[in-house]
Design a protein around this motif. Structure first.
Motif, PDB file in Angstrom:
ATOM      1  N   PRO A  22       0.404  -1.031   0.172  1.00 10.15           N
ATOM      2  CA  PRO A  22      -0.602  -0.017  -0.302  1.00 10.15           C
ATOM      3  C   PRO A  22       1.050   1.072   0.172  1.00 10.15           C
ATOM      4  O   PRO A  22       0.154   2.594  -0.367  1.00 10.15           O
ATOM      5  CB  PRO A  22      -0.857   0.061   1.112  1.00 10.15           C
ATOM      6  N   LYS A  23       1.821   1.397   0.482  1.00  7.48           N
ATOM      7  CA  LYS A  23       2.850   2.234   0.656  1.00  7.48           C
ATOM      8  C   LYS A  23       3.667   2.555  -0.928  1.00  7.48           C
ATOM      9  O   LYS A  23       4.285   3.442  -0.700  1.00  7.48           O
ATOM     10  CB  LYS A  23       4.057   2.493   1.350  1.00  7.48           C
ATOM     11  N   ALA A  24       3.902   1.877  -1.435  1.00  2.00           N
ATOM     12  CA  ALA A  24       4.470   1.619  -3.037  1.00  2.00           C
ATOM     13  C   ALA A  24       3.753   2.737  -3.490  1.00  2.00           C
ATOM     14  O   ALA A  24       2.955   3.221  -3.814  1.00  2.00           O
ATOM     15  CB  ALA A  24       4.431   0.516  -3.252  1.00  2.00           C
ATOM     16  N   THR A  25       4.588   3.591  -4.538  1.00  4.06           N
ATOM     17  CA  THR A  25       4.683   4.243  -5.764  1.00  4.06           C
ATOM     18  C   THR A  25       4.686   3.529  -7.145  1.00  4.06           C
ATOM     19  O   THR A  25       6.419   2.993  -7.240  1.00  4.06           O
ATOM     20  CB  THR A  25       4.795   5.699  -5.360  1.00  4.06           C
ATOM     21  N   ALA A  26       4.475   4.455  -7.979  1.00  3.03           N
ATOM     22  CA  ALA A  26       5.141   3.806  -9.289  1.00  3.03           C
ATOM     23  C   ALA A  26       6.343   4.505  -9.316  1.00  3.03           C
ATOM     24  O   ALA A  26       6.157   5.558  -8.898  1.00  3.03           O
ATOM     25  CB  ALA A  26       4.369   4.071 -10.472  1.00  3.03           C
ATOM     26  N   VAL A 158       6.713  -2.896 -21.173  1.00  8.64           N
ATOM     27  CA  VAL A 158       8.145  -2.910 -19.240  1.00  8.64           C
ATOM     28  C   VAL A 158       7.555  -2.927 -18.284  1.00  8.64           C
ATOM     29  O   VAL A 158       6.829  -2.664 -17.141  1.00  8.64           O
ATOM     30  CB  VAL A 158       8.979  -2.165 -19.264  1.00  8.64           C
ATOM     31  N   PHE A 159       7.433  -3.895 -17.560  1.00 10.27           N
ATOM     32  CA  PHE A 159       7.358  -4.373 -15.661  1.00 10.27           C
ATOM     33  C   PHE A 159       8.512  -4.438 -15.151  1.00 10.27           C
ATOM     34  O   PHE A 159       9.630  -4.847 -15.077  1.00 10.27           O
ATOM     35  CB  PHE A 159       6.720  -5.618 -15.854  1.00 10.27           C
ATOM     36  N   GLY A 160       8.009  -3.146 -14.212  1.00  7.19           N
ATOM     37  CA  GLY A 160       9.204  -3.655 -12.510  1.00  7.19           C
ATOM     38  C   GLY A 160       8.877  -3.779 -12.041  1.00  7.19           C
ATOM     39  O   GLY A 160       7.669  -3.170 -11.171  1.00  7.19           O
ATOM     40  N   PHE A 161       9.909  -5.326 -11.597  1.00  4.49           N
ATOM     41  CA  PHE A 161       9.233  -5.722 -10.149  1.00  4.49           C
ATOM     42  C   PHE A 161       9.332  -4.941  -8.428  1.00  4.49           C
ATOM     43  O   PHE A 161      11.555  -5.555  -8.539  1.00  4.49           O
ATOM     44  CB  PHE A 161       9.044  -7.709 -10.292  1.00  4.49           C
ATOM     45  N   ALA A 162       9.678  -4.611  -7.894  1.00  3.20           N
ATOM     46  CA  ALA A 162      10.582  -3.823  -6.671  1.00  3.20           C
ATOM     47  C   ALA A 162      10.344  -4.941  -5.153  1.00  3.20           C
ATOM     48  O   ALA A 162       8.722  -4.872  -5.437  1.00  3.20           O
ATOM     49  CB  ALA A 162       9.907  -2.253  -6.510  1.00  3.20           C
ATOM     50  N   LYS A 163      11.356  -5.309  -5.350  1.00  3.40           N
ATOM     51  CA  LYS A 163      11.065  -6.072  -4.588  1.00  3.40           C
ATOM     52  C   LYS A 163      12.211  -5.627  -2.977  1.00  3.40           C
ATOM     53  O   LYS A 163      13.163  -4.830  -2.814  1.00  3.40           O
ATOM     54  CB  LYS A 163      12.112  -7.295  -4.643  1.00  3.40           C
ATOM     55  N   THR A 170       5.812  -1.903 -11.207  1.00  3.04           N
ATOM     56  CA  THR A 170       5.278  -0.826 -12.279  1.00  3.04           C
ATOM     57  C   THR A 170       5.434  -1.185 -13.198  1.00  3.04           C
ATOM     58  O   THR A 170       5.785  -2.001 -13.898  1.00  3.04           O
ATOM     59  CB  THR A 170       6.791   0.406 -11.714  1.00  3.04           C
ATOM     60  N   ARG A 171       4.490  -0.477 -14.349  1.00  4.15           N
ATOM     61  CA  ARG A 171       3.666  -1.224 -15.567  1.00  4.15           C
ATOM     62  C   ARG A 171       4.698   0.161 -16.580  1.00  4.15           C
ATOM     63  O   ARG A 171       3.261   1.539 -16.018  1.00  4.15           O
ATOM     64  CB  ARG A 171       2.506  -1.661 -16.060  1.00  4.15           C
TER      65      ARG A 171
END
Length: 174
Positions: A22-26, A158-163, A170-171
């Motif tokens: 919930p606290k993630a941003t693109a 492009v998909f970005g998967f922040a870990k 992010t797409r």
């Protein structure tokens, strides 16, 4: 700006809340483009004529808004691309709780312009060192391993998967 890291056109960016804290941003596209430029190893997925996937690791350079890789004209990936140019290139980290994994979807197109190939050959040496020096002849790279066709993949999505904390997906759509 370095000509080998020219960013792709500005994509539409979105965060998929289903796969994000919930606290993630693109993430901004510039973060992904910088990581594509810096990544050393990519995994290329092509489609065999019978529809089965083919995956192989390779090196690539980010230049003028596209990833570029090369392969021998008789290698499996080149034969696959002759039938179906759709590809996925992935890069990232095998660590679960940190980093950013990237998945680039697009179509591979052969690069034949010799001025462009010379610039890409310089980019390979700049990124990977003198063991990756290529001459350019007849619309291809020529090196110790023979002739290699160069392909460009401009991203469609492009998909970005922040870990880690926060995790997020992010797409970027072009």
């Amino acid at each position: 700006m370095d000509p080998h890291t020219t960013p792709a056109p500005t994509p539409r960016t979105s965060l998929d809340a289903r796969y994000s804290d919930p606290k993630a941003t693109a993430l901004p596209w510039s973060d992904a483009a910088d990581r594509l430029a810096a990544a050393e190893v990519f995994w290329l997925t092509t489609v065999r004529p019978d529809g089965r996937p083919h995956v192989t690791p390779l090196i690539a350079v980010w230049s003028e808004g596209a990833l570029h890789f090369c392969t021998g004209p008789d290698e499996r990936k080149a034969r696959n691309l002759a039938e179906n140019p759709s590809v996925v290139l992935t890069t990232g980290s095998s660590v679960l709780d940190e980093g950013l994994d990237l998945v680039v979807e697009g179509a591979a197109a052969a690069v034949r312009d010799e001025d462009r190939l010379r610039a890409l050959a310089e980019a390979y040496v700049e990124k990977y060192g003198p063991d990756w020096r290529f001459d350019v002849r007849d619309g291809a790279f020529v090196g110790d391993g023979g002739t290699a066709v160069v392909f460009a993949v401009a991203p469609r999505t492009v998909f970005g998967f922040a870990k880690g904390d926060p995790f997020g997906q992010t797409r970027w759509r072009f």
